[in-house]
Design an enzyme around this catalytic site. Structure first.
Site, PDB file in Angstrom:
ATOM      1  N   TYR A   6       0.843  -1.201   0.000  1.00 34.50           N
ATOM      2  CA  TYR A   6       0.000   0.000   0.000  1.00 34.50           C
ATOM      3  C   TYR A   6       0.877   1.250   0.000  1.00 34.50           C
ATOM      4  O   TYR A   6       0.714   2.147  -0.838  1.00 34.50           O
ATOM      5  CB  TYR A   6      -0.903  -0.037   1.232  1.00 34.50           C
ATOM      6  CG  TYR A   6      -1.924   1.079   1.335  1.00 34.50           C
ATOM      7  CD1 TYR A   6      -1.544   2.387   1.663  1.00 34.50           C
ATOM      8  CD2 TYR A   6      -3.276   0.826   1.151  1.00 34.50           C
ATOM      9  CE1 TYR A   6      -2.474   3.404   1.784  1.00 34.50           C
ATOM     10  CE2 TYR A   6      -4.220   1.842   1.261  1.00 34.50           C
ATOM     11  CZ  TYR A   6      -3.811   3.118   1.576  1.00 34.50           C
ATOM     12  OH  TYR A   6      -4.750   4.127   1.694  1.00 34.50           O
ATOM     13  N   CYS A   7       1.819   1.322   0.933  1.00 32.57           N
ATOM     14  CA  CYS A   7       2.665   2.507   1.038  1.00 32.57           C
ATOM     15  C   CYS A   7       3.629   2.612  -0.136  1.00 32.57           C
ATOM     16  O   CYS A   7       3.951   3.727  -0.582  1.00 32.57           O
ATOM     17  CB  CYS A   7       3.424   2.497   2.358  1.00 32.57           C
ATOM     18  SG  CYS A   7       2.362   2.725   3.808  1.00 32.57           S
ATOM     19  N   VAL A   8       4.102   1.484  -0.663  1.00 35.57           N
ATOM     20  CA  VAL A   8       4.955   1.534  -1.848  1.00 35.57           C
ATOM     21  C   VAL A   8       4.190   2.163  -3.006  1.00 35.57           C
ATOM     22  O   VAL A   8       4.695   3.049  -3.707  1.00 35.57           O
ATOM     23  CB  VAL A   8       5.460   0.129  -2.224  1.00 35.57           C
ATOM     24  CG1 VAL A   8       6.131   0.153  -3.601  1.00 35.57           C
ATOM     25  CG2 VAL A   8       6.449  -0.382  -1.187  1.00 35.57           C
ATOM     26  N   HIS A  56       3.684   6.094  -2.310  1.00 35.93           N
ATOM     27  CA  HIS A  56       4.856   6.972  -2.247  1.00 35.93           C
ATOM     28  C   HIS A  56       5.746   6.837  -3.479  1.00 35.93           C
ATOM     29  O   HIS A  56       6.418   7.808  -3.860  1.00 35.93           O
ATOM     30  CB  HIS A  56       5.579   6.754  -0.924  1.00 35.93           C
ATOM     31  CG  HIS A  56       4.696   7.126   0.219  1.00 35.93           C
ATOM     32  ND1 HIS A  56       4.451   8.430   0.565  1.00 35.93           N
ATOM     33  CD2 HIS A  56       3.925   6.362   1.041  1.00 35.93           C
ATOM     34  CE1 HIS A  56       3.588   8.466   1.576  1.00 35.93           C
ATOM     35  NE2 HIS A  56       3.262   7.225   1.866  1.00 35.93           N
TER      36      HIS A  56
END
Length: 336
Positions: free
Chosen positions: A102-104, A107
């Site tokens: 999700y964060c990959v 960002h």
């Protein structure tokens, strides 16, 4: 209304609806938010461009929500020496290391839609592998601060959100465009980055612990992490039994500093079997959060809830474990 404004409004509306996709807890709806929760929600909409699910998932525990916002705002968003693109590269590198898709997604899309920074690649590699700092000491509070923030957020996101902010039924051809749209929304149209330190009044002042001394060179970052540490300690006192806290601290001290799939987390999780039966669910969930959040599943959460009902204890236990692991990661980065 311009096309750009319309697009921003649509994306914000869609992401607000995505709060319902938060797993295991019910986020406070924006219309029902009060006190600290309302203040953080308003600041996030104003300065981050939207109320993001990784932030809102903390809302059953207002102090944890405020602590998360302070860390995120004062490192990633606030005006400083390091460019937003470079900081987003650090966030991406840490998120890859923690197996947080999700964060990959979020960002990495940010890096691709921001003006390029020649330091971004070096910082992303450093965030993943460590080694000599590819930045001057004056930048350490911001760079290490972003890394610690995402060591924390990755663990919470892995537990409480699915693998991507893009709806699972969205056509693959639209995925990149949707991520770019989300990235642009999280850069509000107001000129300039937010002023450092304006968020600190959300939590009481606190001394900076020695293991967070890397933050001392930038008062707003130091203030954010000192307050977050105090909030995490208080949450631990309320919702994490002392034997569980001791078990997690010992496991973190013993864990190998290796890739996410090394066997250390599995051995550490088994250590919860040495706890009294009533504490084992809390011990297992806390260990998974700290050491292998990508392996935590609904069964671990359900077992904890059977002993401790309610959303606040769940957020407080996991946020304590995630922050404890993140500050250990920061201390290691600060030594390199």
């Amino acid at each position: 209304m311009t096309a750009a404004t319309t697009a921003r409004t649509l994306v914000r509306t869609a992401l607000r609806g995505s709060l319902a996709q938060i797993r295991h807890v019910r986020a406070v709806p924006p219309g029902a938010a009060e006190g600290t929760v309302a203040a953080v929600y308003a600041a996030s909409e104003r300065e981050f461009g939207l109320l993001a699910p990784p932030l809102a998932l903390h809302s059953p525990a207002p102090e944890a929500l405020a602590a998360c916002w302070l860390m995120l705002r004062e490192t990633l968003l606030a005006d400083g020496r390091v460019s937003r693109a470079a900081k987003e590269a650090v966030a991406t590198g840490v998120s890859r290391d923690n197996s947080c898709p999700y964060c990959v997604d979020v960002h990495r899309a940010q890096v691709r839609t921001l003006p390029p920074d020649d330091a971004a690649g070096r910082l992303s590699a450093w965030a993943r592998r460590g080694g000599p700092r590819p930045f001057p000491d004056e930048d350490a509070p911001e760079v290490i601060g972003v890394a610690v923030t995402f060591h924390y957020l990755n663990r919470m996101v892995n537990l409480f959100l699915r693998d991507s902010p893009v709806p699972p039924l969205a056509p693959a051809a639209l995925r990149g465009g949707m991520l770019r749209a989300v990235s642009r929304v999280t850069r509000p149209p107001a000129p300039g980055a937010p002023a450092p330190g304006d968020s600190l009044g959300l939590l009481p002042a606190a001394p900076l612990p020695p293991d967070l001394a890397w933050a001392a060179g930038r008062p707003a970052v130091a203030g954010a992490f000192a307050r977050a540490a105090a909030a995490a300690d208080a949450a631990g006192d309320r919702s994490v039994p002392e034997p569980v806290r001791r078990l997690v601290l010992d496991a973190l001290a013993d864990a190998a500093d290796g890739p996410p799939d090394h066997p250390g987390p599995l051995r550490a999780e088994a250590a919860a079997d040495g706890l009294p039966p009533t504490l084992r669910p809390a011990g297992r969930l806390a260990l998974l959060t700290a050491l292998a959040s990508y392996r935590a599943g609904p069964d671990a959460v359900a077992a904890f809830r059977a002993c401790r009902p309610g959303d606040r204890p769940l957020i407080e236990l996991t946020s304590w474990a995630a922050f404890t692991a993140a500050r250990r990661a920061g201390a290691r980065l600060a030594l390199r």
